[in-house]
Enzyme design. Structure first.
Site, mmCIF file in Angstrom:
data_model
loop_
_atom_site.group_PDB
_atom_site.id
_atom_site.type_symbol
_atom_site.label_atom_id
_atom_site.label_comp_id
_atom_site.label_asym_id
_atom_site.label_seq_id
_atom_site.Cartn_x
_atom_site.Cartn_y
_atom_site.Cartn_z
ATOM 1 N N ASN A 193 -38.528 0.799 -14.866
ATOM 2 C CA ASN A 193 -38.860 2.189 -14.549
ATOM 3 C C ASN A 193 -40.277 2.385 -14.018
ATOM 4 O O ASN A 193 -40.592 3.446 -13.472
ATOM 5 C CB ASN A 193 -38.670 3.084 -15.784
ATOM 6 C CG ASN A 193 -37.223 3.178 -16.204
ATOM 7 O OD1 ASN A 193 -36.334 2.564 -15.611
ATOM 8 N ND2 ASN A 193 -36.971 3.959 -17.238
ATOM 9 N N ASP A 210 -30.740 -5.176 -7.538
ATOM 10 C CA ASP A 210 -29.308 -5.100 -7.804
ATOM 11 C C ASP A 210 -28.755 -3.814 -7.213
ATOM 12 O O ASP A 210 -29.442 -2.791 -7.187
ATOM 13 C CB ASP A 210 -29.054 -5.152 -9.316
ATOM 14 C CG ASP A 210 -29.800 -4.057 -10.074
ATOM 15 O OD1 ASP A 210 -31.044 -4.019 -9.992
ATOM 16 O OD2 ASP A 210 -29.150 -3.225 -10.738
ATOM 17 N N ASN A 218 -33.786 3.167 -10.855
ATOM 18 C CA ASN A 218 -35.096 3.593 -11.328
ATOM 19 C C ASN A 218 -36.253 2.742 -10.824
ATOM 20 O O ASN A 218 -37.382 3.227 -10.713
ATOM 21 C CB ASN A 218 -35.116 3.651 -12.859
ATOM 22 C CG ASN A 218 -34.302 4.810 -13.394
ATOM 23 O OD1 ASN A 218 -34.225 5.866 -12.766
ATOM 24 N ND2 ASN A 218 -33.668 4.622 -14.536
#
Length: 196
Positions: free
Chosen positions: A66, A91, A112
């Site tokens: 994040n 990913d 994120n």
């Protein structure tokens, strides 16, 4: 100088997770080229080497996903790297396992790590190498996304994933040596990797 940033979460707990595929690709790439990992610097593990005279900085942020953008921003500012020379490996839920796709710019799609990078750079027009991990199907699929990315590949996917990591590393070399347009042309149309 070019910068390749692989996204993931630090620590052994997360190593084999689908969300850590960015780490795994840059690790394989570094190993294949004999680049040594150093750190911490820029809140990241990093590696610096040359490909055909082109300096390449590899980055694995250690901030957790994040906050990945904090690490990338520091490295870009320190080395004064231009945005067209930056590539992020991550990913991708919207691609099937075994599918690679280069992309220029775009939104974060709920990822994120990409969200953090775009916020920290104030710009989302950086190149990405999207590594397909598939997404949950069927009943309550959306509710299972977090557990999907924070778990490893299924047994029947492991050989495909491993083969795709090798192809992704080759794709990084293509991007570094020949640029994004060539890399897109060469790798975006590839079929899913087959089991060995």
């Amino acid at each position: 100088m070019k910068l390749i940033c692989g996204l993931g979460n630090p620590g052994k707990t997360y190593e084999a997770h689908r969300h850590n595929i960015g780490f795994r690709v840059v690790e394989f790439f570094a190993h294949a080229l004999g680049f040594a990992w150093l750190g911490p610097k820029f809140e990241a593990m990093w590696s610096l080497g040359n490909i055909q005279g082109q300096r390449i900085l590899l980055l694995k942020p250690q901030t957790y996903m994040n906050l990945s953008g904090h690490s990338l921003r520091q490295a870009i500012q320190f080395y004064k790297i231009e945005l067209p020379e930056v590539l992020v490996v991550h990913d991708e839920l919207d691609l099937p396992c075994g599918k690679l796709q280069f992309k220029q710019g775009g939104g974060h799609g709920g990822h994120n790590g990409l969200r953090s990078i775009s916020e920290q750079l104030g710009n989302s027009n950086y190149a990405r190498l999207r590594f397909g991990i598939g997404k949950p199907q069927g009943e309550k699929a959306k509710e299972r996304i977090v557990s999907h990315v924070l778990s490893g590949a299924l047994d029947e996917e492991k050989a495909i994933e491993e083969a795709t990591v090798v192809q992704a590393a080759k794709a990084l070399g293509c991007w570094a040596e020949e640029g994004l347009a060539t890399a897109m042309n060469r790798y975006n149309q590839r079929k899913e990797a087959k089991k060995a």
